[in-house]
Motif scaffolding. Structure first.
Motif, mmCIF file in Angstrom:
data_model
loop_
_atom_site.group_PDB
_atom_site.id
_atom_site.type_symbol
_atom_site.label_atom_id
_atom_site.label_comp_id
_atom_site.label_asym_id
_atom_site.label_seq_id
_atom_site.Cartn_x
_atom_site.Cartn_y
_atom_site.Cartn_z
ATOM 1 N N MET A 1 0.843 -1.201 0.000
ATOM 2 C CA MET A 1 0.000 0.000 0.000
ATOM 3 C C MET A 1 0.872 1.244 0.000
ATOM 4 N N THR A 2 0.544 2.187 -0.910
ATOM 5 C CA THR A 2 1.244 3.460 -0.901
ATOM 6 C C THR A 2 0.540 4.396 0.057
ATOM 7 N N ALA A 3 1.134 5.577 0.311
ATOM 8 C CA ALA A 3 0.522 6.536 1.232
ATOM 9 C C ALA A 3 -0.811 7.021 0.698
ATOM 10 N N SER A 4 -0.975 6.968 -0.614
ATOM 11 C CA SER A 4 -2.187 7.505 -1.220
ATOM 12 C C SER A 4 -3.253 6.449 -1.472
ATOM 13 N N GLY A 5 -2.945 5.190 -1.349
ATOM 14 C CA GLY A 5 -3.949 4.161 -1.575
ATOM 15 C C GLY A 5 -3.386 2.951 -2.286
ATOM 16 N N TRP A 6 -4.280 2.080 -2.756
ATOM 17 C CA TRP A 6 -3.873 0.853 -3.425
ATOM 18 C C TRP A 6 -4.032 0.979 -4.946
ATOM 19 N N SER A 7 -3.191 0.275 -5.651
ATOM 20 C CA SER A 7 -3.371 0.160 -7.097
ATOM 21 C C SER A 7 -4.449 -0.883 -7.376
ATOM 22 N N THR A 8 -4.841 -1.017 -8.653
ATOM 23 C CA THR A 8 -5.858 -2.016 -9.005
ATOM 24 C C THR A 8 -5.392 -3.414 -8.650
ATOM 25 N N ALA A 9 -4.152 -3.728 -8.971
ATOM 26 C CA ALA A 9 -3.613 -5.056 -8.684
ATOM 27 C C ALA A 9 -3.564 -5.314 -7.186
ATOM 28 N N GLU A 10 -3.222 -4.280 -6.411
ATOM 29 C CA GLU A 10 -3.105 -4.456 -4.966
ATOM 30 C C GLU A 10 -4.464 -4.670 -4.319
ATOM 31 N N VAL A 11 -5.465 -3.874 -4.690
ATOM 32 C CA VAL A 11 -6.779 -4.032 -4.063
ATOM 33 C C VAL A 11 -7.420 -5.352 -4.496
ATOM 34 N N ALA A 12 -7.143 -5.784 -5.732
ATOM 35 C CA ALA A 12 -7.665 -7.073 -6.190
ATOM 36 C C ALA A 12 -7.069 -8.210 -5.373
ATOM 37 N N ARG A 13 -5.767 -8.133 -5.114
ATOM 38 C CA ARG A 13 -5.092 -9.179 -4.339
ATOM 39 C C ARG A 13 -5.650 -9.229 -2.918
ATOM 40 N N LEU A 14 -5.830 -8.084 -2.306
ATOM 41 C CA LEU A 14 -6.338 -8.039 -0.939
ATOM 42 C C LEU A 14 -7.775 -8.579 -0.853
ATOM 43 N N ALA A 15 -8.563 -8.322 -1.885
ATOM 44 C CA ALA A 15 -9.964 -8.771 -1.878
ATOM 45 C C ALA A 15 -10.118 -10.208 -2.342
ATOM 46 N N GLY A 16 -9.041 -10.785 -2.888
ATOM 47 C CA GLY A 16 -9.120 -12.167 -3.351
ATOM 48 C C GLY A 16 -9.834 -12.320 -4.667
ATOM 49 N N VAL A 17 -9.767 -11.305 -5.512
ATOM 50 C CA VAL A 17 -10.377 -11.372 -6.843
ATOM 51 C C VAL A 17 -9.314 -11.025 -7.879
ATOM 52 N N SER A 18 -9.681 -11.151 -9.143
ATOM 53 C CA SER A 18 -8.735 -10.825 -10.203
ATOM 54 C C SER A 18 -8.860 -9.362 -10.603
ATOM 55 N N VAL A 19 -7.816 -8.855 -11.257
ATOM 56 C CA VAL A 19 -7.855 -7.487 -11.773
ATOM 57 C C VAL A 19 -8.981 -7.361 -12.789
ATOM 58 N N ARG A 20 -9.183 -8.415 -13.598
ATOM 59 C CA ARG A 20 -10.269 -8.397 -14.577
ATOM 60 C C ARG A 20 -11.616 -8.244 -13.893
ATOM 61 N N THR A 21 -11.790 -8.916 -12.743
ATOM 62 C CA THR A 21 -13.055 -8.815 -12.003
ATOM 63 C C THR A 21 -13.282 -7.394 -11.515
ATOM 64 N N VAL A 22 -12.234 -6.750 -10.992
ATOM 65 C CA VAL A 22 -12.356 -5.367 -10.526
ATOM 66 C C VAL A 22 -12.797 -4.462 -11.671
ATOM 67 N N ARG A 23 -12.146 -4.634 -12.823
ATOM 68 C CA ARG A 23 -12.492 -3.810 -13.976
ATOM 69 C C ARG A 23 -13.920 -4.080 -14.442
ATOM 70 N N TYR A 24 -14.351 -5.342 -14.392
ATOM 71 C CA TYR A 24 -15.718 -5.690 -14.794
ATOM 72 C C TYR A 24 -16.729 -5.056 -13.844
ATOM 73 N N TYR A 25 -16.431 -5.061 -12.547
ATOM 74 C CA TYR A 25 -17.334 -4.448 -11.571
ATOM 75 C C TYR A 25 -17.487 -2.953 -11.839
#
Length: 245
Positions: A1-25
């Motif tokens: 995590m950076t001081a400003s927040g998470w990247s797409t890949a990072e938040v996907a990893r933490l949530a246990g989903v794929s980057v593609r799923t995040v983008r689809y949502y």
């Protein structure tokens, strides 16, 4: 995590989903877009992570994204959603039980002689030969359903086990008289099978030529001749019975 927040890949990893799923949502509007940094990169915060975890949890128990959206907007009652899920799960359980039953039938048949599913030989007095097994396996695919049922009935009906044994051991040079007498003795089993056939005929995936090739590979010429004689006798009986009405 950076001081400003998470990247797409990072938040996907933490949530246990794929980057593609995040983008689809994002595409379907189930997840709000995050703010962008000065360099153009997305920056996800804890609210996005919580949202992803909730959606993952709800879809994991069977809810669709539309149902999740409806719950968010209070457009549906929670109890209605639960009852709907109960119905879906019950239907799925029934489907899985059917699949399991079919699986048992297939595996048991294969282990006990390579028989097609739906053929249970337990408690049947007739002895099923290797040729019978081959015939059931091939013609169970090539014939229409009602004829397959008749075939199973014929091969598993014990009317004259001695005739079955003689047919199995029939010499290819067996005489005409003996073939005719054997066909008559095999007729009762064919007659019993015919009673279970439906009058309406359906077409199967196999042509007469396909069936002929299959039978020629299983039985020798004398045995095929006996089978033809049995079929002819049965047909004559049927025609005679119909003419007497």
């Amino acid at each position: 995590m950076t001081a400003s927040g998470w990247s797409t890949a990072e938040v996907a990893r933490l949530a246990g989903v794929s980057v593609r799923t995040v983008r689809y949502y994002h595409e379907v509007g189930i997840l709000e877009n995050p703010r962008r940094l000065s360099n153009g990169y997305k920056s996800y915060d804890v609210t996005h992570l919580i949202r992803l975890l909730r959606v993952r949890r709800l879809t994991g128990i069977g809810l669709t994204l539309e149902q999740v959206r409806a719950l968010d907007s209070r457009a549906v009652d929670v109890d209605d959603v639960v009852h709907s899920l109960e119905d879906e799960i019950s239907a799925r359980i029934a489907e899985l039980r059917t699949i399991l039953q079919s699986l048992r039938s297939v595996v048991t048949g294969e282990i006990r002689g390579g028989l097609p599913p739906g053929i249970d030989l337990s408690g049947i007095g007739a002895r099923i030969t290797k040729r019978d097994e081959a015939t059931l396996t091939v013609l169970d695919t090539l014939l229409p359903e009602q004829q397959r049922a008749g075939l199973r009935q014929w091969l598993t009906t014990s009317c004259d086990s001695a005739a079955d044994d003689e047919f199995e051991a029939l010499a290819e040079d067996a005489g005409e008289d003996y073939r005719g007498e054997l066909a008559k003795r095999m007729l009762p089993a064919a007659r019993a099978a015919a009673r279970n056939r439906q009058k309406k005929q359906q077409s199967g995936p196999g042509s007469p030529r396909d069936i002929g090739i299959a039978l020629n590979g299983i039985y020798h010429s004398a045995q095929i001749d006996v089978l033809i004689r049995v079929a002819t006798l049965l047909e004559d009986e049927t025609e005679e019975s119909q003419s007497d009405r």
